[in-house]
Scaffold this motif. Structure first.
Motif, PDB file in Angstrom:
ATOM      1  N   VAL A 181      37.647  42.848  26.040  1.00  0.00           N
ATOM      2  CA  VAL A 181      37.160  43.659  27.152  1.00  0.00           C
ATOM      3  C   VAL A 181      35.665  43.411  27.375  1.00  0.00           C
ATOM      4  O   VAL A 181      35.199  43.320  28.520  1.00  0.00           O
ATOM      5  N   ILE A 182      34.909  43.278  26.298  1.00  0.00           N
ATOM      6  CA  ILE A 182      33.493  42.952  26.418  1.00  0.00           C
ATOM      7  C   ILE A 182      33.319  41.582  27.064  1.00  0.00           C
ATOM      8  O   ILE A 182      32.431  41.377  27.906  1.00  0.00           O
ATOM      9  N   TRP A 183      34.164  40.651  26.676  1.00  0.00           N
ATOM     10  CA  TRP A 183      34.140  39.314  27.286  1.00  0.00           C
ATOM     11  C   TRP A 183      34.398  39.400  28.783  1.00  0.00           C
ATOM     12  O   TRP A 183      33.679  38.794  29.580  1.00  0.00           O
ATOM     13  N   PHE A 184      35.409  40.175  29.158  1.00  0.00           N
ATOM     14  CA  PHE A 184      35.719  40.338  30.585  1.00  0.00           C
ATOM     15  C   PHE A 184      34.548  40.984  31.330  1.00  0.00           C
ATOM     16  O   PHE A 184      34.266  40.630  32.480  1.00  0.00           O
ATOM     17  N   ALA A 185      33.881  41.933  30.672  1.00  0.00           N
ATOM     18  CA  ALA A 185      32.726  42.577  31.297  1.00  0.00           C
ATOM     19  C   ALA A 185      31.601  41.566  31.533  1.00  0.00           C
ATOM     20  O   ALA A 185      30.943  41.575  32.584  1.00  0.00           O
ATOM     21  N   ALA A 186      31.396  40.681  30.553  1.00  0.00           N
ATOM     22  CA  ALA A 186      30.363  39.647  30.706  1.00  0.00           C
ATOM     23  C   ALA A 186      30.705  38.702  31.845  1.00  0.00           C
ATOM     24  O   ALA A 186      29.829  38.313  32.627  1.00  0.00           O
ATOM     25  N   ILE A 187      31.992  38.336  31.959  1.00  0.00           N
ATOM     26  CA  ILE A 187      32.419  37.478  33.066  1.00  0.00           C
ATOM     27  C   ILE A 187      32.184  38.192  34.390  1.00  0.00           C
ATOM     28  O   ILE A 187      31.752  37.585  35.373  1.00  0.00           O
ATOM     29  N   TRP A 188      32.475  39.503  34.411  1.00  0.00           N
ATOM     30  CA  TRP A 188      32.283  40.286  35.635  1.00  0.00           C
ATOM     31  C   TRP A 188      30.822  40.259  36.074  1.00  0.00           C
ATOM     32  O   TRP A 188      30.515  39.993  37.232  1.00  0.00           O
ATOM     33  N   PHE A 189      29.911  40.521  35.133  1.00  0.00           N
ATOM     34  CA  PHE A 189      28.490  40.487  35.462  1.00  0.00           C
ATOM     35  C   PHE A 189      28.072  39.093  35.927  1.00  0.00           C
ATOM     36  O   PHE A 189      27.290  38.936  36.874  1.00  0.00           O
ATOM     37  N   HIS A 190      28.584  38.082  35.244  1.00  0.00           N
ATOM     38  CA  HIS A 190      28.237  36.694  35.579  1.00  0.00           C
ATOM     39  C   HIS A 190      28.703  36.336  36.985  1.00  0.00           C
ATOM     40  O   HIS A 190      27.969  35.707  37.757  1.00  0.00           O
ATOM     41  N   LEU A 191      29.918  36.769  37.323  1.00  0.00           N
ATOM     42  CA  LEU A 191      30.495  36.372  38.606  1.00  0.00           C
ATOM     43  C   LEU A 191      30.050  37.239  39.774  1.00  0.00           C
ATOM     44  O   LEU A 191      30.054  36.767  40.919  1.00  0.00           O
ATOM     45  N   THR A 192      29.689  38.493  39.514  1.00  0.00           N
ATOM     46  CA  THR A 192      29.260  39.337  40.627  1.00  0.00           C
ATOM     47  C   THR A 192      28.019  38.751  41.299  1.00  0.00           C
ATOM     48  O   THR A 192      27.831  38.907  42.505  1.00  0.00           O
ATOM     49  N   HIS A 193      27.182  38.096  40.506  1.00  0.00           N
ATOM     50  CA  HIS A 193      26.055  37.378  41.111  1.00  0.00           C
ATOM     51  C   HIS A 193      26.450  35.947  41.475  1.00  0.00           C
ATOM     52  O   HIS A 193      26.161  35.464  42.567  1.00  0.00           O
ATOM     53  N   GLY A 194      27.123  35.274  40.556  1.00  0.00           N
ATOM     54  CA  GLY A 194      27.388  33.852  40.732  1.00  0.00           C
ATOM     55  C   GLY A 194      28.294  33.524  41.894  1.00  0.00           C
ATOM     56  O   GLY A 194      28.105  32.495  42.562  1.00  0.00           O
ATOM     57  N   PHE A 195      29.298  34.377  42.184  1.00  0.00           N
ATOM     58  CA  PHE A 195      30.266  34.070  43.231  1.00  0.00           C
ATOM     59  C   PHE A 195      29.602  34.005  44.605  1.00  0.00           C
ATOM     60  O   PHE A 195      29.634  32.989  45.293  1.00  0.00           O
ATOM     61  N   TRP A 196      28.956  35.106  45.008  1.00  0.00           N
ATOM     62  CA  TRP A 196      28.358  35.097  46.349  1.00  0.00           C
ATOM     63  C   TRP A 196      27.162  34.165  46.434  1.00  0.00           C
ATOM     64  O   TRP A 196      26.880  33.570  47.474  1.00  0.00           O
TER      65      TRP A 196
ATOM     66  N   ILE B 139      32.126  41.700  49.404  1.00  0.00           N
ATOM     67  CA  ILE B 139      33.426  41.035  49.313  1.00  0.00           C
ATOM     68  C   ILE B 139      33.622  40.384  47.946  1.00  0.00           C
ATOM     69  O   ILE B 139      34.656  40.560  47.295  1.00  0.00           O
ATOM     70  N   CYS B 140      32.617  39.629  47.511  1.00  0.00           N
ATOM     71  CA  CYS B 140      32.714  38.945  46.217  1.00  0.00           C
ATOM     72  C   CYS B 140      32.745  39.935  45.065  1.00  0.00           C
ATOM     73  O   CYS B 140      33.472  39.743  44.087  1.00  0.00           O
ATOM     74  N   GLY B 141      31.963  41.012  45.180  1.00  0.00           N
ATOM     75  CA  GLY B 141      31.961  42.033  44.133  1.00  0.00           C
ATOM     76  C   GLY B 141      33.324  42.691  43.999  1.00  0.00           C
ATOM     77  O   GLY B 141      33.816  42.901  42.877  1.00  0.00           O
ATOM     78  N   ALA B 142      33.944  43.006  45.129  1.00  0.00           N
ATOM     79  CA  ALA B 142      35.269  43.628  45.105  1.00  0.00           C
ATOM     80  C   ALA B 142      36.315  42.664  44.543  1.00  0.00           C
ATOM     81  O   ALA B 142      37.184  43.056  43.751  1.00  0.00           O
ATOM     82  N   TYR B 143      36.222  41.396  44.934  1.00  0.00           N
ATOM     83  CA  TYR B 143      37.181  40.387  44.478  1.00  0.00           C
ATOM     84  C   TYR B 143      37.079  40.190  42.968  1.00  0.00           C
ATOM     85  O   TYR B 143      38.094  40.203  42.255  1.00  0.00           O
ATOM     86  N   VAL B 144      35.857  40.022  42.499  1.00  0.00           N
ATOM     87  CA  VAL B 144      35.646  39.807  41.063  1.00  0.00           C
ATOM     88  C   VAL B 144      36.078  41.036  40.264  1.00  0.00           C
ATOM     89  O   VAL B 144      36.671  40.918  39.186  1.00  0.00           O
ATOM     90  N   THR B 145      35.786  42.220  40.779  1.00  0.00           N
ATOM     91  CA  THR B 145      36.181  43.454  40.094  1.00  0.00           C
ATOM     92  C   THR B 145      37.694  43.533  39.963  1.00  0.00           C
ATOM     93  O   THR B 145      38.224  43.907  38.904  1.00  0.00           O
ATOM     94  N   LEU B 146      38.412  43.174  41.010  1.00  0.00           N
ATOM     95  CA  LEU B 146      39.874  43.205  40.987  1.00  0.00           C
ATOM     96  C   LEU B 146      40.424  42.239  39.935  1.00  0.00           C
ATOM     97  O   LEU B 146      41.325  42.596  39.160  1.00  0.00           O
ATOM     98  N   ILE B 147      39.878  41.024  39.907  1.00  0.00           N
ATOM     99  CA  ILE B 147      40.370  40.015  38.962  1.00  0.00           C
ATOM    100  C   ILE B 147      40.092  40.416  37.514  1.00  0.00           C
ATOM    101  O   ILE B 147      40.984  40.376  36.655  1.00  0.00           O
ATOM    102  N   LEU B 148      38.867  40.833  37.238  1.00  0.00           N
ATOM    103  CA  LEU B 148      38.511  41.158  35.851  1.00  0.00           C
ATOM    104  C   LEU B 148      39.119  42.475  35.396  1.00  0.00           C
ATOM    105  O   LEU B 148      39.420  42.642  34.204  1.00  0.00           O
ATOM    106  N   ALA B 149      39.316  43.405  36.323  1.00  0.00           N
ATOM    107  CA  ALA B 149      40.022  44.637  35.976  1.00  0.00           C
ATOM    108  C   ALA B 149      41.467  44.315  35.597  1.00  0.00           C
ATOM    109  O   ALA B 149      42.047  44.935  34.693  1.00  0.00           O
ATOM    110  N   GLY B 150      42.040  43.312  36.271  1.00  0.00           N
ATOM    111  CA  GLY B 150      43.389  42.880  35.938  1.00  0.00           C
ATOM    112  C   GLY B 150      43.463  42.320  34.527  1.00  0.00           C
ATOM    113  O   GLY B 150      44.366  42.660  33.753  1.00  0.00           O
ATOM    114  N   PHE B 151      42.503  41.476  34.163  1.00  0.00           N
ATOM    115  CA  PHE B 151      42.467  40.924  32.805  1.00  0.00           C
ATOM    116  C   PHE B 151      42.314  42.037  31.760  1.00  0.00           C
ATOM    117  O   PHE B 151      42.996  42.039  30.730  1.00  0.00           O
ATOM    118  N   ALA B 152      41.402  42.972  32.011  1.00  0.00           N
ATOM    119  CA  ALA B 152      41.168  44.066  31.069  1.00  0.00           C
ATOM    120  C   ALA B 152      42.415  44.931  30.925  1.00  0.00           C
ATOM    121  O   ALA B 152      42.772  45.355  29.816  1.00  0.00           O
TER     122      ALA B 152
END
Length: 222
Positions: free
Chosen positions: A160-175, A195-208
């Motif tokens: 879950v911590i890993w997924f959180a790190a990916i979320w932080f990384h992608l919320t900036h990196g994607f857009w 848009i990117c924040g919502a998309y990344v949140t959906l994906i990483l919430a799914g993994f968690a």
């Protein structure tokens, strides 16, 4: 042409395209993994695992690995180059305010955490499935791996911590990557962030959710 990719913009472009490629992969990965949760008969998830062992998928593994390695290498090149220059961020953005966030300032650190998480995941699953099959050995049962891995609340928390790190990384990196490839006008700046924040949140919430569900299932809670 080669001079373009040696330039700062060229390096950012390569890093952005490889990053978008990896985002596409984790999207597919999460969708396939959801069958573990929403398939009570386990037939669909078993089919997914069989699909992952097909030859065409095996061919894609080195392509994915190459994309990941390229992304990491260029992240290091840009980080070192930026520190030597003026400490600017790794992605092309339109103004300072757009990158003045915790995620933007700590992209490299977040990337290192993501790397450690990938190492954990490869050790838990890839090494016991695809690697064993590649070496001519019998791969471990995926259901047993899910149960054994996520039976430990500590391991589940690490994921879950890993997924959180990916979320932080992608919320900036994607857009930011989208801006680098040319979608960087002022009108769409805030829109892409949402848009990117919502998309990344959906994906990483799914993994968690999958990890927590697997933990609960392994411990007889569901």
């Amino acid at each position: 042409m080669s001079s373009i990719f040696k330039s700062s913009i060229g390096k950012k472009l390569i890093m952005s395209i490889s990053g978008l490629f990896l985002i596409l992969f984790i999207t597919l990965h999460m969708c396939l993994n959801l069958t573990y949760v929403f398939d009570p008969t386990s037939t669909v998830f078993a089919g997914v695992c069989e699909f992952m062992s097909l030859g065409i998928v095996k061919v894609m593994v080195p392509v994915l690995a190459a994309g990941f390695v390229i992304h990491v290498i260029y992240a290091m090149i840009l980080t070192i180059g930026n520190k030597k220059a003026r400490g600017s961020v790794s992605y092309a953005v339109s103004n300072k305010a757009a990158v003045d966030s915790w995620s933007a300032r700590n992209m490299f650190v977040l990337g290192l955490i993501v790397l450690l998480g990938i190492a954990l995941h490869l050790t838990d699953f890839w090494a016991n499935m695809q690697l064993k099959e590649f070496m001519g050995q019998t791969p471990d049962d995926v259901y047993g791996l899910m149960s054994n891995t996520f039976a430990s609340p500590v391991v589940t928390l690490l994921y879950v911590i890993w997924f959180a790190a990916i979320w932080f990384h992608l919320t900036h990196g994607f857009w930011s990557a989208l801006q680098t490839v040319g979608w960087n006008n002022q009108i769409w700046l805030k829109r892409w962030k949402v848009i990117c924040g919502a998309y990344v949140t959906l994906i990483l919430a799914g993994f968690a959710f999958i990890a927590v569900y697997a933990c609960a299932k392994a411990n007889g809670l569901v």
